[in-house]
Design an enzyme around this catalytic site. Structure first.
Site, PDB file in Angstrom:
ATOM      1  N   ASP A   1      -9.274   6.584  -1.388  1.00  0.00           N
ATOM      2  CA  ASP A   1      -8.253   7.336  -2.118  1.00  0.00           C
ATOM      3  C   ASP A   1      -8.906   7.972  -3.342  1.00  0.00           C
ATOM      4  O   ASP A   1     -10.140   7.974  -3.476  1.00  0.00           O
ATOM      5  CB  ASP A   1      -7.082   6.424  -2.506  1.00  0.00           C
ATOM      6  CG  ASP A   1      -7.489   5.324  -3.484  1.00  0.00           C
ATOM      7  OD1 ASP A   1      -8.696   5.220  -3.811  1.00  0.00           O
ATOM      8  OD2 ASP A   1      -6.604   4.571  -3.931  1.00  0.00           O
TER       9      ASP A   1
ATOM     10  N   TYR B   1      -6.265   6.325   4.805  1.00  0.00           N
ATOM     11  CA  TYR B   1      -6.410   5.361   3.715  1.00  0.00           C
ATOM     12  C   TYR B   1      -5.584   4.106   3.979  1.00  0.00           C
ATOM     13  O   TYR B   1      -6.099   2.978   3.878  1.00  0.00           O
ATOM     14  CB  TYR B   1      -5.983   5.967   2.371  1.00  0.00           C
ATOM     15  CG  TYR B   1      -5.855   4.889   1.315  1.00  0.00           C
ATOM     16  CD1 TYR B   1      -6.984   4.370   0.701  1.00  0.00           C
ATOM     17  CD2 TYR B   1      -4.617   4.336   0.993  1.00  0.00           C
ATOM     18  CE1 TYR B   1      -6.897   3.337  -0.222  1.00  0.00           C
ATOM     19  CE2 TYR B   1      -4.511   3.307   0.079  1.00  0.00           C
ATOM     20  CZ  TYR B   1      -5.650   2.814  -0.525  1.00  0.00           C
ATOM     21  OH  TYR B   1      -5.554   1.778  -1.415  1.00  0.00           O
TER      22      TYR B   1
ATOM     23  N   GLU C   1       0.820  -1.210   0.000  1.00  0.00           N
ATOM     24  CA  GLU C   1       0.000   0.000   0.000  1.00  0.00           C
ATOM     25  C   GLU C   1       0.858   1.265   0.000  1.00  0.00           C
ATOM     26  O   GLU C   1       0.522   2.257  -0.648  1.00  0.00           O
ATOM     27  CB  GLU C   1      -0.954  -0.006   1.198  1.00  0.00           C
ATOM     28  CG  GLU C   1      -2.085  -1.011   1.079  1.00  0.00           C
ATOM     29  CD  GLU C   1      -2.993  -0.750  -0.116  1.00  0.00           C
ATOM     30  OE1 GLU C   1      -3.107   0.416  -0.549  1.00  0.00           O
ATOM     31  OE2 GLU C   1      -3.575  -1.720  -0.627  1.00  0.00           O
TER      32      GLU C   1
END
Length: 345
Positions: free
Chosen positions: A140, A122, A39
């Site tokens: 996002d 996020y 991520e």
């Protein structure tokens, strides 16, 4: 939220994702550390670019402990070319916090995981939903684009507080039994189908439940105001080689843009700037040739770079003079790698 298709939307999205999802390396694990790495890498970077970096990174740092113990230069060398290097430094700092404060186990709740360095709303939601299957929002740009169309939301997504609207929407829409597939499905839909320009609505698994599609103008969403005007800076980059084959290098400051990365001396372009540099470094330049002239675009500024290769008849020890082999071990930003490759060809 007055949306009548909650059940249909979540079911169609999850079913589509489970059948059509791309085969990506981080989708073969539930390890929260590895999902965290993916991520962080995927922020501001395309999936195709990330894949080889992720594989090499996990090969070198398969555990939190190995990443925590890694020298920063070795870490940054693995990040070389990905850009936004503060992501790597924050990831290492966050991993160290997990080891120090949570016994090496990545927290499984938003309150604790959000205290880790570099973990924003996020990233927290992505790790919690994908690794732990918790029904947490992970919003996002992709997700805001999809939901602005599905729910017909006209608020400006460039305004930070607007994200709260989408986070609340995900909390109502998310499938509590399939949180991982739901959140990844939203991301996948935004990446493959519900694209910024010319969305592929006829291929969309949730078009029947998309208000903007039903109203005929999905391309007009999301609403996004223009960015701040780009700043432009011009530099001369000097590749200076001495009579022993060593090259002059400098390390960028520990704070700010491209912190701690190594570069060839880079000076602001000016009428006598190169001559001044030669005098300040006591360089007796025997020859000077042009290398590359190009621009490098960051999110907030553009560098215009003129690079030159210089042979020094003799030089003082002022500055850091390194062999080519030593330089190959240093982490350098993309513009310097571009110049390096041109020089080596």
């Amino acid at each position: 939220m007055n949306y009548p298709y909650v059940t249909e939307f979540r079911q169609s999205l999850v079913e589509w994702f489970n059948v059509e999802k791309r085969d990506l390396p981080w989708r073969h694990t539930k390890d929260p550390y590895k999902i965290w790495v993916s991520e962080v890498m995927l922020q501001q970077t395309r999936v195709d670019t990330v894949i080889p970096y992720y594989n090499r990174f996990i090969e070198s740092f398969p555990t939190l402990e190995l990443l925590a113990e890694a020298p920063q230069e070795y870490l940054l060398k693995h990040w070389e070319g990905l850009g936004y290097y503060s992501r790597a430094r924050n990831l290492q700092a966050g991993v160290r916090e997990v080891l120090e404060n949570y016994g090496g186990i990545v927290p499984n709740n938003r309150h604790e995981i959000s205290t880790l360095k570099g973990v924003g709303p996020y990233t927290a939601g992505a790790i919690l939903s994908i690794a732990y299957d918790k029904p947490e929002h992970a919003v996002d740009g992709n997700v805001m684009r999809v939901l602005s169309r599905v729910l017909n939301i006209h608020e400006d997504i460039a305004i930070p507080k607007t994200k709260k609207i989408f986070e609340a929407a995900v909390e109502e829409l998310i499938d509590p039994e399939n949180a991982s597939s739901f959140n990844q499905g939203l991301m996948e839909l935004g990446a493959l189908i519900c694209t910024p320009i010319s969305p592929k609505c006829l291929l969309c698994p949730v078009r029947e439940y998309c208000i903007a599609f039903n109203e005929g103008e999905p391309e007009k969403l999301p609403v996004k105001s223009k960015k701040v005007k780009m700043k432009h800076l011009t530099y001369d980059v000097l590749v200076c080689e001495d009579q022993n084959g060593r090259i002059l290098m400098e390390q960028r400051p520990a704070e700010g843009l491209l912190a701690n990365l190594w570069q060839f001396p880079m000076i602001e372009h000016g009428k006598d700037s190169i001559d001044t540099f030669k005098i300040e470094h006591s360089l007796d330049v025997q020859s000077q040739t042009d290398l590359l002239t190009f621009k490098h675009v960051f999110s907030h500024l553009t560098w215009h770079l003129n690079s030159y290769f210089m042979i020094c008849c003799h030089s003082t020890e002022k500055g850091v003079w390194l062999t080519r082999e030593q330089i190959k071990q240093l982490p350098m930003p993309v513009p310097m790698l571009k110049i390096w490759r041109e020089m080596e060809n």
